[in-house]
Design a protein around this motif. Structure first.
Motif, PDB file in Angstrom:
ATOM      1  N   ALA A  75       0.880  -1.188   0.000  1.00  0.00           N
ATOM      2  CA  ALA A  75       0.000   0.000   0.000  1.00  0.00           C
ATOM      3  C   ALA A  75       0.909   1.227   0.000  1.00  0.00           C
ATOM      4  O   ALA A  75       1.900   1.263   0.720  1.00  0.00           O
ATOM      5  N   GLY A  76       0.625   2.181  -0.839  1.00  0.00           N
ATOM      6  CA  GLY A  76       1.469   3.386  -0.905  1.00  0.00           C
ATOM      7  C   GLY A  76       2.644   3.230  -1.866  1.00  0.00           C
ATOM      8  O   GLY A  76       3.409   4.175  -2.079  1.00  0.00           O
ATOM      9  N   GLY A  77       2.821   2.042  -2.447  1.00  0.00           N
ATOM     10  CA  GLY A  77       3.848   1.855  -3.474  1.00  0.00           C
ATOM     11  C   GLY A  77       5.203   1.478  -2.897  1.00  0.00           C
ATOM     12  O   GLY A  77       5.407   1.463  -1.679  1.00  0.00           O
ATOM     13  N   LEU A  78       6.145   1.152  -3.785  1.00  0.00           N
ATOM     14  CA  LEU A  78       7.483   0.718  -3.361  1.00  0.00           C
ATOM     15  C   LEU A  78       8.175   1.845  -2.602  1.00  0.00           C
ATOM     16  O   LEU A  78       7.943   3.032  -2.869  1.00  0.00           O
ATOM     17  N   ARG A  79       9.051   1.479  -1.657  1.00  0.00           N
ATOM     18  CA  ARG A  79       9.764   2.471  -0.833  1.00  0.00           C
ATOM     19  C   ARG A  79      11.213   2.020  -0.677  1.00  0.00           C
ATOM     20  O   ARG A  79      11.519   0.824  -0.843  1.00  0.00           O
ATOM     21  N   PRO A  80      12.117   2.929  -0.340  1.00  0.00           N
ATOM     22  CA  PRO A  80      13.535   2.546  -0.257  1.00  0.00           C
ATOM     23  C   PRO A  80      13.759   1.434   0.765  1.00  0.00           C
ATOM     24  O   PRO A  80      13.036   1.327   1.752  1.00  0.00           O
ATOM     25  N   SER A  81      14.776   0.631   0.495  1.00  0.00           N
ATOM     26  CA  SER A  81      15.141  -0.462   1.387  1.00  0.00           C
ATOM     27  C   SER A  81      16.303  -0.005   2.267  1.00  0.00           C
ATOM     28  O   SER A  81      17.212   0.673   1.782  1.00  0.00           O
ATOM     29  N   ASP A  82      16.281  -0.400   3.553  1.00  0.00           N
ATOM     30  CA  ASP A  82      17.428  -0.079   4.420  1.00  0.00           C
ATOM     31  C   ASP A  82      18.651  -0.860   3.968  1.00  0.00           C
ATOM     32  O   ASP A  82      19.759  -0.335   3.933  1.00  0.00           O
ATOM     33  N   ALA A  83      18.437  -2.137   3.642  1.00  0.00           N
ATOM     34  CA  ALA A  83      19.559  -2.973   3.201  1.00  0.00           C
ATOM     35  C   ALA A  83      19.808  -2.708   1.713  1.00  0.00           C
ATOM     36  O   ALA A  83      18.889  -2.346   0.979  1.00  0.00           O
ATOM     37  N   PRO A  84      21.065  -2.897   1.255  1.00  0.00           N
ATOM     38  CA  PRO A  84      21.341  -2.714  -0.184  1.00  0.00           C
ATOM     39  C   PRO A  84      20.541  -3.702  -1.028  1.00  0.00           C
ATOM     40  O   PRO A  84      20.214  -4.790  -0.575  1.00  0.00           O
ATOM     41  N   LEU A  85      20.261  -3.331  -2.258  1.00  0.00           N
ATOM     42  CA  LEU A  85      19.591  -4.232  -3.200  1.00  0.00           C
ATOM     43  C   LEU A  85      20.688  -5.091  -3.828  1.00  0.00           C
ATOM     44  O   LEU A  85      21.559  -4.584  -4.540  1.00  0.00           O
ATOM     45  N   GLU A  86      20.646  -6.392  -3.548  1.00  0.00           N
ATOM     46  CA  GLU A  86      21.704  -7.321  -3.974  1.00  0.00           C
ATOM     47  C   GLU A  86      21.372  -7.837  -5.377  1.00  0.00           C
ATOM     48  O   GLU A  86      20.434  -8.623  -5.544  1.00  0.00           O
ATOM     49  N   CYS A  87      22.120  -7.397  -6.371  1.00  0.00           N
ATOM     50  CA  CYS A  87      21.827  -7.789  -7.756  1.00  0.00           C
ATOM     51  C   CYS A  87      22.647  -8.998  -8.205  1.00  0.00           C
ATOM     52  O   CYS A  87      22.523  -9.437  -9.356  1.00  0.00           O
ATOM     53  N   ALA A  88      23.533  -9.479  -7.316  1.00  0.00           N
ATOM     54  CA  ALA A  88      24.310 -10.698  -7.571  1.00  0.00           C
ATOM     55  C   ALA A  88      25.078 -10.597  -8.898  1.00  0.00           C
ATOM     56  O   ALA A  88      25.861  -9.679  -9.084  1.00  0.00           O
TER      57      ALA A  88
END
Ligand code: S3P
Length: 423
Positions: A75-88
């Motif tokens: 609800a309210g849409g995607l929001r920043p993540s505290d942890a890094p986004l791991e793209c491998a």
């Protein structure tokens, strides 16, 4: 290290994994959509798993359920993540995510493995900065780890300087949240997976030919939730196409494929080489058949295979052909999961063929009718496509040993099982 043994007569049918490109787009559009989406046939590799993990970190609900995955935006849409986004290991994950998070207010950190952290990200940072995002990374060509400061974006018109569906797609994903329309002009027609998936998700896109390429204009909007059914990956079918063509005694079929024109350039190349390889149209999907063939050399230009993903396996075909094959304008091969320009030449030499580079072109003098590939040992440089190309050569030739074989997990975890089942 994996030992590949020569395989006897090859018969049978393979169902390759779901298309990796389509899977990434379906996951991202589902995470942005209003309402729940269901996805079937997703690529089972680690690359698409990285995209699923990333959207979960951005707040989407991701629920695997037997052979399907349900994805829903918070609800309210995607929001920043505290942890890094791991793209491998996944360049598509990192580049497309850059476009997605550029429109989400806040700070986003994106990281990848050693191979991905060597790949240039300035190609997506440049247009995203023009749209108003701040993107930083390491060195002049901007390597991961990356930091993207997202926020309100403006639509731009952008001419992509190198043929790249990933760059086109990053800009279009950012355009979903921009003020005003976003236009991408490409001089060379690259795969249209993003355009096709965005249309399927109800978004308004206009596409017009321009020169030898295209002009794509997207109106901002929110995708609608839907059921996605992902077709088989033609880039994985290419390994079996070449295996069938260069093997002494083979009759193979690959079922349920996507066969968009930008994806199946390799079939035309193999046909020119005299391969008995054909695509068959079954309406909703295609299949491919491959029979043992006598091959002759050809000339391949990168525009025929815009992502150059199939060049390592076509190099193996060139090694089995009579005459000198030319691979022209192949600079982009150097910035894939490994340096596939050097890797393809290395593989050809290890098979006993002569191979050499001239600028951005390389040449392979095939072994011809005798097709006696040497037994080889190759370090595949943590690159799934180099592993699979080498494995095909070993299976059709006199065997070989491959370091880094575990990297098939990025796109085709069951590759070695499927290969063995054909013998
Ligand atoms: C992909 C595009 C290609 C390709 C990659 C997947 C995509 O890269 O090499 O495996 O899904 O958009 P470029 O468009 O950067 O050439």
């Amino acid at each position: 290290m994996r030992e590949v043994t020569p395989l006897g007569p090859l018969r049978g049918s393979v169902r390759v994994p779901g298309d990796k490109s389509y899977s990434h787009r379906a996951v991202l559009l589902s995470a942005l959509a209003e309402g729940p989406s269901t996805l079937t046939g997703l690529s089972p590799g680690a690359d698409v798993a990285a995209t699923l993990d990333a959207v979960a970190r951005l707040g989407a609900l991701v629920e695997p359920d037997e052979d399907r995955v349900r994805v829903r935006a918070p609800a309210g849409g995607l929001r920043p993540s505290d942890a890094p986004l791991e793209c491998a290991n996944s360049g598509t994950t990192m580049r497309l995510l850059c476009g997605v998070v550029a429109g989400i207010a806040g700070t986003h950190r994106l990281v990848g493995d050693a191979s991905l952290s060597r790949r240039p990200m300035d190609r997506v940072a440049t247009p995203l900065r023009l749209m108003g995002a701040r993107v930083s990374g390491l060195g002049p060509t901007l390597h991961a780890p990356l930091v993207v400061e997202g926020g309100t974006l403006r639509g731009i018109e952008y001419r992509v300087p190198v043929p790249s569906a990933q760059v086109k797609s990053a800009v279009l994903f950012a355009g979903l949240d921009a003020r005003g329309p976003t236009t991408v002009v490409e001089a060379v027609r690259t795969r249209t997976t993003t355009e096709d998936a965005m249309r399927a998700a109800g978004l308004a896109l206009e596409v017009a030919p321009e020169g030898g390429g295209r002009r794509v204009t997207l109106a901002p909007g929110r995708p609608v939730a839907r059921t996605w059914s992902v077709p088989g990956d033609p880039s994985q079918a290419a390994f079996f196409a070449v295996l069938g063509a260069i093997h002494d005694d083979a009759s193979l079929e690959v079922v349920s494929l996507d066969a968009a024109p930008e994806r199946v350039g390799f079939v035309g190349v193999l046909a020119r080489m005299g391969a008995r390889v054909a695509l068959h149209d079954h309406g909703a999907f295609h299949s491919l058949t491959a029979l043992s063939s006598a091959l002759v050399a050809t000339e391949v230009h990168s525009h025929e295979i815009p992502s150059v993903d199939e060049v390592p396996i076509l190099t193996v075909a060139a090694c089995a052909a009579e005459g000198v094959s030319a691979f022209r304008s192949m600079a982009e091969l150097r910035v894939k999961e490994s340096d596939r320009f050097a890797g393809s030449i290395e593989l050809a030499r290890r098979l006993g063929a002569a191979a050499w580079a001239e600028g951005d072109d390389f040449f392979v003098e095939g072994l011809g009718a005798a097709r006696r590939f040497a037994p080889f040992h190759l370090d595949a440089g943590l690159d799934h496509r180099m592993v699979m190309a080498a494995a095909v050569a070993g299976a059709a030739g006199r065997g070989g040993a491959i370091d880094g074989d575990e990297t098939v997990a990025t796109s085709y975890p069951h590759f070695f099982r499927d290969l063995a089942l054909l013998a």
